[in-house]
Design a protein around this motif. Structure first.
Motif, PDB file in Angstrom:
ATOM      1  N   VAL A 179     148.315  29.303  10.686  1.00  0.00           N
ATOM      2  CA  VAL A 179     148.651  29.413  12.110  1.00  0.00           C
ATOM      3  C   VAL A 179     147.459  28.966  12.931  1.00  0.00           C
ATOM      4  CG1 VAL A 179     149.398  30.954  13.947  1.00  0.00           C
ATOM      5  CG2 VAL A 179     150.153  31.357  11.605  1.00  0.00           C
ATOM      6  N   THR A 180     147.696  28.039  13.854  1.00  0.00           N
ATOM      7  CA  THR A 180     146.633  27.534  14.713  1.00  0.00           C
ATOM      8  C   THR A 180     146.948  27.877  16.157  1.00  0.00           C
ATOM      9  OG1 THR A 180     146.343  25.702  13.180  1.00  0.00           O
ATOM     10  CG2 THR A 180     145.303  25.479  15.334  1.00  0.00           C
ATOM     11  N   SER A 181     146.004  28.514  16.829  1.00  0.00           N
ATOM     12  CA  SER A 181     146.163  28.827  18.246  1.00  0.00           C
ATOM     13  C   SER A 181     145.624  27.660  19.064  1.00  0.00           C
ATOM     14  CB  SER A 181     145.386  30.090  18.597  1.00  0.00           C
ATOM     15  OG  SER A 181     145.300  30.207  20.003  1.00  0.00           O
ATOM     16  N   LEU A 182     146.450  27.159  19.992  1.00  0.00           N
ATOM     17  CA  LEU A 182     146.030  26.048  20.843  1.00  0.00           C
ATOM     18  C   LEU A 182     145.525  26.563  22.189  1.00  0.00           C
ATOM     19  CD1 LEU A 182     149.067  23.710  20.056  1.00  0.00           C
ATOM     20  CD2 LEU A 182     146.863  23.821  18.906  1.00  0.00           C
ATOM     21  N   LEU A 183     145.412  27.869  22.311  1.00  0.00           N
ATOM     22  CA  LEU A 183     144.906  28.450  23.554  1.00  0.00           C
ATOM     23  C   LEU A 183     143.390  28.311  23.588  1.00  0.00           C
ATOM     24  CD1 LEU A 183     147.087  31.672  23.461  1.00  0.00           C
ATOM     25  CD2 LEU A 183     147.284  29.830  25.130  1.00  0.00           C
ATOM     26  N   PRO A 184     142.796  28.286  24.787  1.00  0.00           N
ATOM     27  CA  PRO A 184     141.336  28.151  24.855  1.00  0.00           C
ATOM     28  C   PRO A 184     140.648  29.314  24.141  1.00  0.00           C
ATOM     29  CG  PRO A 184     142.337  27.975  27.042  1.00  0.00           C
ATOM     30  CD  PRO A 184     143.428  28.369  26.103  1.00  0.00           C
ATOM     31  N   GLU A 185     139.621  28.984  23.384  1.00  0.00           N
ATOM     32  CA  GLU A 185     138.879  30.004  22.648  1.00  0.00           C
ATOM     33  C   GLU A 185     138.336  31.046  23.627  1.00  0.00           C
ATOM     34  OE1 GLU A 185     135.505  29.951  19.157  1.00  0.00           O
ATOM     35  OE2 GLU A 185     136.615  28.120  19.599  1.00  0.00           O
ATOM     36  N   GLY A 186     138.470  32.319  23.280  1.00  0.00           N
ATOM     37  CA  GLY A 186     137.941  33.371  24.148  1.00  0.00           C
ATOM     38  C   GLY A 186     138.903  33.804  25.240  1.00  0.00           C
ATOM     39  N   SER A 187     140.076  33.181  25.326  1.00  0.00           N
ATOM     40  CA  SER A 187     141.018  33.534  26.391  1.00  0.00           C
ATOM     41  C   SER A 187     141.774  34.821  26.070  1.00  0.00           C
ATOM     42  CB  SER A 187     142.009  32.394  26.642  1.00  0.00           C
ATOM     43  OG  SER A 187     142.802  32.173  25.502  1.00  0.00           O
ATOM     44  N   ASP A 188     141.518  35.391  24.896  1.00  0.00           N
ATOM     45  CA  ASP A 188     142.207  36.629  24.512  1.00  0.00           C
ATOM     46  C   ASP A 188     141.230  37.795  24.487  1.00  0.00           C
ATOM     47  OD1 ASP A 188     140.706  35.689  22.422  1.00  0.00           O
ATOM     48  OD2 ASP A 188     142.290  35.801  20.918  1.00  0.00           O
ATOM     49  N   ARG A 189     140.256  37.746  25.406  1.00  0.00           N
ATOM     50  CA  ARG A 189     139.178  38.730  25.381  1.00  0.00           C
ATOM     51  C   ARG A 189     139.664  40.183  25.442  1.00  0.00           C
ATOM     52  NH1 ARG A 189     134.733  36.068  25.799  1.00  0.00           N
ATOM     53  NH2 ARG A 189     135.335  34.470  27.299  1.00  0.00           N
ATOM     54  N   ASP A 190     140.568  40.495  26.364  1.00  0.00           N
ATOM     55  CA  ASP A 190     140.946  41.900  26.549  1.00  0.00           C
ATOM     56  C   ASP A 190     142.268  42.249  25.875  1.00  0.00           C
ATOM     57  OD1 ASP A 190     142.180  40.180  28.243  1.00  0.00           O
ATOM     58  OD2 ASP A 190     142.036  41.425  30.026  1.00  0.00           O
ATOM     59  N   LYS A 191     142.861  41.276  25.156  1.00  0.00           N
ATOM     60  CA  LYS A 191     144.084  41.574  24.415  1.00  0.00           C
ATOM     61  C   LYS A 191     144.091  40.763  23.139  1.00  0.00           C
ATOM     62  CE  LYS A 191     146.371  40.365  28.415  1.00  0.00           C
ATOM     63  NZ  LYS A 191     145.324  39.711  29.188  1.00  0.00           N
ATOM     64  N   VAL A 192     145.006  41.085  22.247  1.00  0.00           N
ATOM     65  CA  VAL A 192     145.075  40.352  20.986  1.00  0.00           C
ATOM     66  C   VAL A 192     146.440  39.694  20.857  1.00  0.00           C
ATOM     67  CG1 VAL A 192     143.411  41.863  19.816  1.00  0.00           C
ATOM     68  CG2 VAL A 192     145.865  42.379  19.667  1.00  0.00           C
ATOM     69  N   HIS A 193     146.495  38.641  20.050  1.00  0.00           N
ATOM     70  CA  HIS A 193     147.750  37.946  19.789  1.00  0.00           C
ATOM     71  C   HIS A 193     148.239  38.338  18.408  1.00  0.00           C
ATOM     72  CE1 HIS A 193     146.163  34.838  22.845  1.00  0.00           C
ATOM     73  NE2 HIS A 193     147.008  35.671  23.425  1.00  0.00           N
ATOM     74  N   GLU A 194     149.441  38.908  18.364  1.00  0.00           N
ATOM     75  CA  GLU A 194     150.000  39.365  17.092  1.00  0.00           C
ATOM     76  C   GLU A 194     151.162  38.459  16.708  1.00  0.00           C
ATOM     77  OE1 GLU A 194     151.147  43.516  14.822  1.00  0.00           O
ATOM     78  OE2 GLU A 194     150.467  43.561  16.895  1.00  0.00           O
ATOM     79  N   LEU A 195     151.175  38.077  15.432  1.00  0.00           N
ATOM     80  CA  LEU A 195     152.195  37.165  14.919  1.00  0.00           C
ATOM     81  C   LEU A 195     153.311  37.958  14.250  1.00  0.00           C
ATOM     82  CD1 LEU A 195     153.054  34.217  14.089  1.00  0.00           C
ATOM     83  CD2 LEU A 195     151.712  34.586  12.019  1.00  0.00           C
ATOM     84  N   TRP A 196     154.560  37.579  14.545  1.00  0.00           N
ATOM     85  CA  TRP A 196     155.736  38.266  14.003  1.00  0.00           C
ATOM     86  C   TRP A 196     156.657  37.269  13.330  1.00  0.00           C
ATOM     87  CZ3 TRP A 196     155.750  43.531  14.744  1.00  0.00           C
ATOM     88  CH2 TRP A 196     154.842  44.020  15.703  1.00  0.00           C
ATOM     89  N   LEU A 197     157.273  37.723  12.257  1.00  0.00           N
ATOM     90  CA  LEU A 197     158.328  36.951  11.606  1.00  0.00           C
ATOM     91  C   LEU A 197     159.654  37.638  11.920  1.00  0.00           C
ATOM     92  CD1 LEU A 197     159.438  34.842   9.512  1.00  0.00           C
ATOM     93  CD2 LEU A 197     159.128  36.634   7.796  1.00  0.00           C
ATOM     94  N   ILE A 198     160.625  36.870  12.415  1.00  0.00           N
ATOM     95  CA  ILE A 198     161.949  37.417  12.688  1.00  0.00           C
ATOM     96  C   ILE A 198     162.941  36.625  11.846  1.00  0.00           C
ATOM     97  CG2 ILE A 198     163.648  37.969  14.477  1.00  0.00           C
ATOM     98  CD1 ILE A 198     160.980  37.429  16.368  1.00  0.00           C
ATOM     99  N   ALA A 199     163.423  37.268  10.770  1.00  0.00           N
ATOM    100  CA  ALA A 199     164.314  36.595   9.824  1.00  0.00           C
ATOM    101  C   ALA A 199     165.695  37.234   9.900  1.00  0.00           C
ATOM    102  CB  ALA A 199     163.759  36.693   8.409  1.00  0.00           C
ATOM    103  N   GLY A 200     166.684  36.462  10.290  1.00  0.00           N
ATOM    104  CA  GLY A 200     168.048  36.973  10.345  1.00  0.00           C
ATOM    105  C   GLY A 200     168.168  38.196  11.218  1.00  0.00           C
ATOM    106  N   GLN A 201     168.796  39.249  10.666  1.00  0.00           N
ATOM    107  CA  GLN A 201     169.000  40.486  11.433  1.00  0.00           C
ATOM    108  C   GLN A 201     167.857  41.482  11.222  1.00  0.00           C
ATOM    109  OE1 GLN A 201     171.643  40.645  13.626  1.00  0.00           O
ATOM    110  NE2 GLN A 201     171.760  38.533  12.938  1.00  0.00           N
ATOM    111  N   ASP A 202     166.834  41.082  10.462  1.00  0.00           N
ATOM    112  CA  ASP A 202     165.724  42.003  10.205  1.00  0.00           C
ATOM    113  C   ASP A 202     164.983  42.346  11.493  1.00  0.00           C
ATOM    114  OD1 ASP A 202     166.434  41.497   7.624  1.00  0.00           O
ATOM    115  OD2 ASP A 202     164.514  40.642   7.011  1.00  0.00           O
ATOM    116  N   LYS A 203     164.347  43.510  11.465  1.00  0.00           N
ATOM    117  CA  LYS A 203     163.428  43.851  12.556  1.00  0.00           C
ATOM    118  C   LYS A 203     162.223  42.912  12.448  1.00  0.00           C
ATOM    119  CE  LYS A 203     164.439  48.740  13.114  1.00  0.00           C
ATOM    120  NZ  LYS A 203     165.054  49.417  11.953  1.00  0.00           N
ATOM    121  N   PRO A 204     161.570  42.625  13.585  1.00  0.00           N
ATOM    122  CA  PRO A 204     160.367  41.772  13.505  1.00  0.00           C
ATOM    123  C   PRO A 204     159.332  42.405  12.574  1.00  0.00           C
ATOM    124  CG  PRO A 204     161.040  42.078  15.794  1.00  0.00           C
ATOM    125  CD  PRO A 204     161.886  43.005  14.966  1.00  0.00           C
ATOM    126  N   LYS A 205     158.659  41.542  11.810  1.00  0.00           N
ATOM    127  CA  LYS A 205     157.657  42.022  10.853  1.00  0.00           C
ATOM    128  C   LYS A 205     156.310  41.414  11.234  1.00  0.00           C
ATOM    129  CE  LYS A 205     156.936  43.412   6.278  1.00  0.00           C
ATOM    130  NZ  LYS A 205     156.021  44.481   6.611  1.00  0.00           N
TER     131      LYS A 205
END
Length: 119
Positions: A35-61
């Motif tokens: 996974v590559t973030s194209l956002l400017p480096e350091g732009s997530d200083r006060d929050k984090v980016h969390e990655l989720w997989l959503i497959a079919g009817q499953d809850k996000p993982k």
């Protein structure tokens, strides 16, 4: 088991602006998602980016956190590998540091989403 397929996803804003914020590619040989973030480096200083997989009817993982401006190789557990398929969605949410407190999905806003497709 048959060899999985190389899949890729371009994660753009849900409102439909075309510019991707993240790109992801699934490598079945390495059993990993890159996974590559194209956002400017350091732009997530006060929050984090969390990655989720959503497959079919499953809850996000949750697949973990991704830093702005960086690429990350995420090794995938066996139960997730089977869900790395065409049409499964990847999403990124903005969370407080430490990530979502809810195991069943994001608590913050989803800032980008995309579907896995064959190259």
């Amino acid at each position: 088991a048959p060899q999985g397929q190389l899949l890729t996803a371009s994660l753009a804003q849900p409102e439909g602006r075309a510019q991707p914020l993240f790109v992801a590619s699934y490598d079945p040989d390495r059993k990993a998602l890159i996974v590559t973030s194209l956002l400017p480096e350091g732009s997530d200083r006060d929050k984090v980016h969390e990655l989720w997989l959503i497959a079919g009817q499953d809850k996000p993982k949750s697949l973990g956190l991704v830093e702005a401006g960086k690429a990350k190789v995420i090794p995938l557990p066996t139960d997730i590998l089977g869900k790395m398929a065409e049409g499964s969605a990847l999403a990124i949410s903005e969370e407080a540091p430490g990530g979502s407190k809810n195991p069943d999905g994001p608590t913050g806003p989803v800032i980008s989403v995309g579907k896995l497709a064959r190259l």
